[in-house]
Design an enzyme around this catalytic site. Structure first.
Site, PDB file in Angstrom:
ATOM      1  N   TYR A  14      18.807 -19.828   0.611  1.00  0.00           N
ATOM      2  CA  TYR A  14      19.770 -19.045   1.369  1.00  0.00           C
ATOM      3  C   TYR A  14      19.058 -18.418   2.560  1.00  0.00           C
ATOM      4  O   TYR A  14      18.031 -17.783   2.410  1.00  0.00           O
ATOM      5  CB  TYR A  14      20.377 -17.936   0.503  1.00  0.00           C
ATOM      6  CG  TYR A  14      21.203 -16.990   1.345  1.00  0.00           C
ATOM      7  CD1 TYR A  14      22.486 -17.343   1.721  1.00  0.00           C
ATOM      8  CD2 TYR A  14      20.670 -15.810   1.826  1.00  0.00           C
ATOM      9  CE1 TYR A  14      23.229 -16.505   2.538  1.00  0.00           C
ATOM     10  CE2 TYR A  14      21.403 -14.976   2.635  1.00  0.00           C
ATOM     11  CZ  TYR A  14      22.688 -15.324   2.992  1.00  0.00           C
ATOM     12  OH  TYR A  14      23.409 -14.516   3.812  1.00  0.00           O
ATOM     13  N   TRP A  48      18.863 -17.992   7.259  1.00  0.00           N
ATOM     14  CA  TRP A  48      19.117 -18.483   8.617  1.00  0.00           C
ATOM     15  C   TRP A  48      17.902 -19.281   9.073  1.00  0.00           C
ATOM     16  O   TRP A  48      17.286 -18.978  10.096  1.00  0.00           O
ATOM     17  CB  TRP A  48      19.333 -17.300   9.550  1.00  0.00           C
ATOM     18  CG  TRP A  48      20.537 -16.490   9.299  1.00  0.00           C
ATOM     19  CD1 TRP A  48      20.877 -15.822   8.156  1.00  0.00           C
ATOM     20  CD2 TRP A  48      21.587 -16.223  10.226  1.00  0.00           C
ATOM     21  NE1 TRP A  48      22.061 -15.158   8.318  1.00  0.00           N
ATOM     22  CE2 TRP A  48      22.517 -15.385   9.579  1.00  0.00           C
ATOM     23  CE3 TRP A  48      21.819 -16.610  11.544  1.00  0.00           C
ATOM     24  CZ2 TRP A  48      23.672 -14.923  10.210  1.00  0.00           C
ATOM     25  CZ3 TRP A  48      22.963 -16.141  12.161  1.00  0.00           C
ATOM     26  CH2 TRP A  48      23.884 -15.324  11.508  1.00  0.00           C
TER      27      TRP A  48
END
Length: 761
Positions: free
Chosen positions: A109, A111
Site C-alpha cells: 500500500y 504512493w
C-alpha cells in the site's frame, strides 16, 4: 546539463541532470500554483539513503526463515542478484507448498511511483496473482472509513472525488463554503499518478472576489488559505457541530423537506434522534456548545447563513481518520441534504476539497493505459489498517461491513511500494507484529524503516531511472517520463525482478508475455488507443511530443444527474436514494455505528477522562514539506526540521506553562510511546492542541527495542491501533492525546537517513 521533462505525484517538471542525479528542477509551464515539494527532488537519485544492492538480513540468511525479534536491528549481508532470486523464489515456493497462498500477504500500500507500467502495486499484485494468489487489503489509510460508509449511503465513494463539483462552478455560483476540517491548500499539491495543474488557489481567489465566504471549522487557522471565518472547536467534535446545525434547520423550518422526501430515505428515523425523541437528548446548539466549545449563538447564526444562500458543505479526509470516522462524512452529506441544494450548481456536498488535488478537477472522458493484474485466486482480505491485528492474531475474527472475517496465518509479507511506518498506528505494536512472520520481503529505493525491518531487501529504481508515462483520472495530460538517469548502483526495475522470479518459479512467460519493459509501454498505449472513441497520435509521436492532452468533463456538479431524474439516475444504494438511515447498517447491530449518523464521544479527546493524564490533543496531519514520508531527506523537508527533528506546533500559552520556548526540542509522549520534536510557537493553533505531521522517517533510539523513543518525530509511536468502528475498521491515526515536556538531556543523533550496516562476503 541535459534537460528533460517528467512527472511526480506533486507536479510536472523539467530537470537539469548532472553526474547521474537531478541537479535542479523547474515546474511545468502553465502550472498556476506549482508545488514547493518539487524542491525535494534535487539530489534524490544518489542520496546516501539509497539501497545500493540486494541485501539479506544476517539472521535470516544464517538461520533460515522464522519469526524474529531482530528485524529492524540486525545487520544485512550483500548478495548477488542471482543469489537473491534463488533465495526468494525458494522461500515463496516453500510457503506456498507448506501453508498455501493465503499465507502470503501482498501489502504494497502506498504512493510508490507515478507511472502506468512501473507502478509498484500493479507489478507485485500481478506477480502474486500468477503465483497462485495472496491475502490482500481493501481501501486505504487515507479513506478507510469513507470507502465503506459512502457506498452504503450514496452508492459510491469514488464519484465523490473524481466527479465532484468543479472548482469553476464553485467560483461562479457558491455563496458559502462551510469546511469541516478546513480546506488546506498545502494538500492540493498532490494527486496519485501525477498532476500538471493546481487550480484551487486561483478558484478560491475568484470565489472570494465574487463575494463568496469560507467558514473553516478546524483547530488550525491555516487549514484555510486566505480570508476566512475561523471557528476553532475542540478537536474531534465536528459531528456534534453538524448535529446542532441540523437541529436549527429542522426546528426553524429551514430544512428542505421536499428534497428529503424525494431524494432521501430514512429522514424520519434520523429526525427522531436529532430532536431527542429516541434518546431524550435533543441535539441543540447548547448541547453542542458543551462538547465542541463553540458558542451556541455562533452555531445558530451559521445554520441560518447556510440556509440563506447557495452553500456547499465540505468534509476533509482527516475527519474520518478517527474513531467513529464514518460519522463525519455521513453527517456532512445529511446536513447538505437538509439544505436541499445537492445537485444544484454551487451547492451540495464535497468530500476531500483541500485533501488532495482531485476534488474540484474535471475528470477524464476516458480511462488511462494500465497494466492488467488479473484475478486473485485467493479471496481472503483484511481492511488495510488491520495489518498488525492480522499478523498478531492468526485465526482471530473481526467485524467488517456486516461480515465476520477470520485473520489468516501469514508466513510471508511481500511489500513493494509503500512504507507502513508512515501510515500505520502504534509503531511499537507494528514492530512486534512484523516479528511474527517467517519472512518479510521489501522492494525499496531507500532505506526506509520498512526496508530496515525486512529479511530480503530488493533495491528498486526510482520513477526517474526508467521509461514510463503517467497521468491521473482528474488531469488532462498523459505525460511521457523518459528516464532522467541510469539506475543507481545495482538497483533494478521491479519488473525485471519479478520477471526473473517468475521464470525461476515456472510462469515467466505468463508474467512477461514475452515483452520487455519498453515493449510493454508501447503495447499498453496501443491497446488503450484502439479502445478510445477519439483519435490519438501513435506511440512514437506521443513519446516525441512528451505529453498528450485528453478530453475532460468540465463544469460538473456532484449528483446533478440524480437531482434531474432520480429514477433514471438512481444511486447504487438499496433504495436508489441518499440513505440518511441505512436499514442494512441497522441490521448489523453494531454498538459503534448505528443506522443513521450519530454522535459518539471519542476516546482520544479533551472532553474525556484520558485528558486528565495527557492534556494536549495532537493532530497528526499531512506534512507541508513532503508527500507522506517520501523524500524526507530532500531540501524542502530538511529545511522544516528544528534541530534535525520534525516540527511540532504549540500555542504560546501551552508552551509557557511548560517552560518551553520556540526552537526547543521536546519529548512528546503518552502511555504508548514517545518521540522528540522541535517546537514552533503559533497562536493559530487552538489552545491545548499541538500539531505534529506524519512522515518523519521512524528512528528509534535503540533499534533493538520496539518501545524505544523515536528521536526524529514520528507521531505514529503515539497513536492507538484501533479501527474506526465495526463497520469499516479504518485508520484512526489522525488524533491522539499526549503530554509535552522540554528535553533537557543530550540530544541523540538522528540516523534515519543513514543506511544500516551491510556486510560484504
Amino acid at each position: 546539463m541535459p534537460r528533460s521533462a517528467s512527472l511526480t505525484h506533486w507536479g510536472a517538471f523539467t530537470a537539469d541532470v548532472r553526474d547521474g542525479d537531478i541537479a535542479a528542477v523547474s515546474p511545468m509551464a502553465g502550472d498556476a500554483d506549482p508545488s514547493p515539494l518539487l524542491g525535494n527532488l534535487p539530489g534524490s537519485l544518489r542520496h546516501r539513503s539509497r539501497v545500493t544492492g540486494p541485501a539479506v538480513r544476517r539472521g535470516w540468511l544464517e538461520s533460515g526463515p522464522g519469526p524474529s525479534t531482530r528485524r529492524g536491528a540486525d545487520e544485512f549481508v550483500a548478495v548477488s542478484w542471482d543469489e537473491l532470486t534463488e533465495l526468494l523464489a525458494d522461500e515463496l515456493q516453500r510457503v506456498v507448498d507448506e501453508h498455501g497462498n493465503e499465507a502470503i500477504y501482498g501489502g504494497s500500500y502506498g504512493w510508490a511511483s507515478a507511472g502506468r507500467f512501473h507502478h509498484a502495486q500493479s507489478q507485485v499484485h500481478r506477480f502474486l496473482k500468477l503465483l497462485g494468489g495472496y491475502t490482500s487489503s481493501r481501501h486505504s489509510y487515507s479513506l478507510g472509513a469513507t470507502g465503506v460508509i459512502m457506498p452504503r449511503v450514496v452508492g459510491t465513494h469514488d464519484d465523490l472525488f473524481k466527479r465532484s463539483t468543479d472548482w469553476n462552478v464553485i467560483a461562479e455560483h457558491t455563496d458559502l463554503l462551510v469546511c469541516f476540517g478546513g480546506l488546506g491548500l498545502k494538500n492540493t499539491g498532490i494527486n496519485h499518478g501525477g498532476t500538471t495543474a493546481h487550480p484551487a488557489r486561483d478558484a478560491l481567489r475568484r470565489f472570494r472576489r465574487r463575494g463568496g465566504r469560507l467558514v473553516s471549522i478546524s483547530p488550525l487557522r491555516d487549514d484555510a488559505h486566505g480570508e476566512s471565518d475561523w471557528l476553532a472547536p475542540v478537536p474531534g467534535t465536528d459531528v456534534a457541530i453538524m448535529l446542532a446545525l441540523a437541529y436549527v434547520l429542522a426546528t426553524e423550518g429551514l430544512a428542505d423537506r421536499d428534497f428529503l422526501g424525494r431524494y432521501c430515505t430514512g429522514w424520519e428515523r434520523f429526525e427522531a434522534y436529532l430532536l431527542g425523541v429516541t434518546d431524550a437528548t435533543p441535539k441543540t446548539p447548547r448541547w453542542a456548545e458543551d462538547i465542541c466549545g463553540l458558542p451556541a449563538e455562533q452555531l445558530v447564526a451559521l445554520a441560518r447563513r447556510m440556509a440563506a444562500g447557495r452553500t456547499i458543505v465540505t468534509v476533509s479526509w482527516s475527519l474520518q481518520r478517527v474513531r467513529h470516522g464514518e460519522q463525519a462524512p455521513w453527517m456532512g452529506l445529511t446536513l447538505a441534504a437538509m439544505l436541499g441544494q445537492i445537485g444544484l450548481p454551487g451547492g451540495g456536498f464535497g468530500h476531500g476539497y483541500g485533501s488532495m488535488n482531485e476534488p474540484g478537477l474535471p475528470p477524464l472522458r476516458c480511462r488511462l493505459p494500465y497494466l492488467p493484474q488479473g484475478v486473485n485466486p485467493v479471496s481472503t482480505f483484511i481492511p488495510v489498517a488491520a495489518v498488525s491485528d492480522m499478523l498478531l492474531h492468526p485465526g482471530g475474527t473481526h467485524h467488517y461491513d456486516g461480515r465476520r472475517l477470520t485473520y489468516p496465518d501469514i508466513r510471508l509479507v511481500y511489500w513493494a511500494g509503500g512504507n507502513p511506518f508512515h501510515h500505520h498506528q502504534d509503531i511499537p505494536r507494528l514492530r512486534r507484529a512484523l516479528g511474527r512472520p517467517d519472512t518479510v520481503v521489501v522492494h525499496e529505493p531507500y532505506w526506509t524503516a520498512m526496508a530496515r525491518h525486512a529479511d530480503v531487501v530488493v533495491p528498486s529504481t526510482t520513477s526517474f531511472e526508467r521509461d514510463d508515462y503517467s497521468g491521473s483520472r482528474n488531469d488532462p495530460l498523459l505525460v511521457a517520463m523518459p528516464a532522467l538517469a541510469a539506475p543507481h548502483a545495482d538497483a533494478r526495475d521491479d519488473y525485471a525482478t519479478f520477471a526473473a522470479l517468475a521464470h525461476r518459479l515456472g510462469f515467466g512467460e505468463q508474467f512477461t508475455e514475452g515483452r520487455t519493459a519498453a515493449q510493454w509501454l508501447r503495447h499498453l498505449y496501443d491497446t488503450w488507443s484502439r479502445e478510445l472513441e477519439f483519435a490519438v497520435p501513435s506511440f512514437d509521436e506521443f513519446w516525441a511530443a512528451g505529453s498528450l492532452r485528453l478530453p475532460t468533463e468540465d463544469g460538473l456538479t456532484l449528483l446533478a444527474d440524480f437531482r434531474a431524474d432520480p429514477v433514471a439516475h438512481r444511486l447504487g444504494t438499496p433504495s436508489g436514494r441518499i440513505e440518511i438511515f441505512s436499514a442494512d447498517i441497522d441490521t448489523f447491530g453494531y454498538h459503534d455505528c448505528v443506522g443513521h449518523p450519530a454522535w459518539f464521544a471519542p476516546q482520544e479527546w479533551l472532553g474525556g477522562p484520558r485528558a486528565q493524564r495527557f492534556p494536549l490533543h495532537l493532530l497528526a496531519n499531512q506534512p507541508a514539506s513532503r508527500l507522506h514520508g517520501q523524500l524526507d531527506g530532500g531540501a524542502v523537508s530538511q529545511a522544516s526540521k528544528i534541530q534535525g527533528r520534525e516540527p511540532i506546533r504549540m500555542h504560546p500559552d501551552d508552551a509557557t506553562a511548560r517552560g518551553i520556548a520556540a526552537g526547543d526540542v521536546v519529548r512528546v509522549f503518552n502511555d504508548r510511546g514517545a518521540c522528540l520534536a522541535g517546537v514552533v510557537l503559533d497562536d493559530g493553533v487552538r489552545p491545548r492542541v499541538v500539531q505534529l505531521s506524519t512522515g518523519a522517517w521512524y528512528d528509534p533510539e535503540d533499534p533493538a527495542d520496539p518501545d524505544a523513543m523515536c528521536v526524529h518525530g514520528n507521531p505514529n509511536v503515539l497513536t492507538a491501533d484501533v479501527g474506526t468502528s465495526s463497520l469499516a475498521q479504518g485508520c484512526t491515526g489522525a488524533h491522539v492525546l499526549v503530554e509535552v515536556e522540554r528535553w533537557g538531556g543530550a540530544l541523540p543523533p538522528v540516523r534515519a537517513l543513514e543506511p544500516p550496516v551491510v556486510a560484504r562476503r
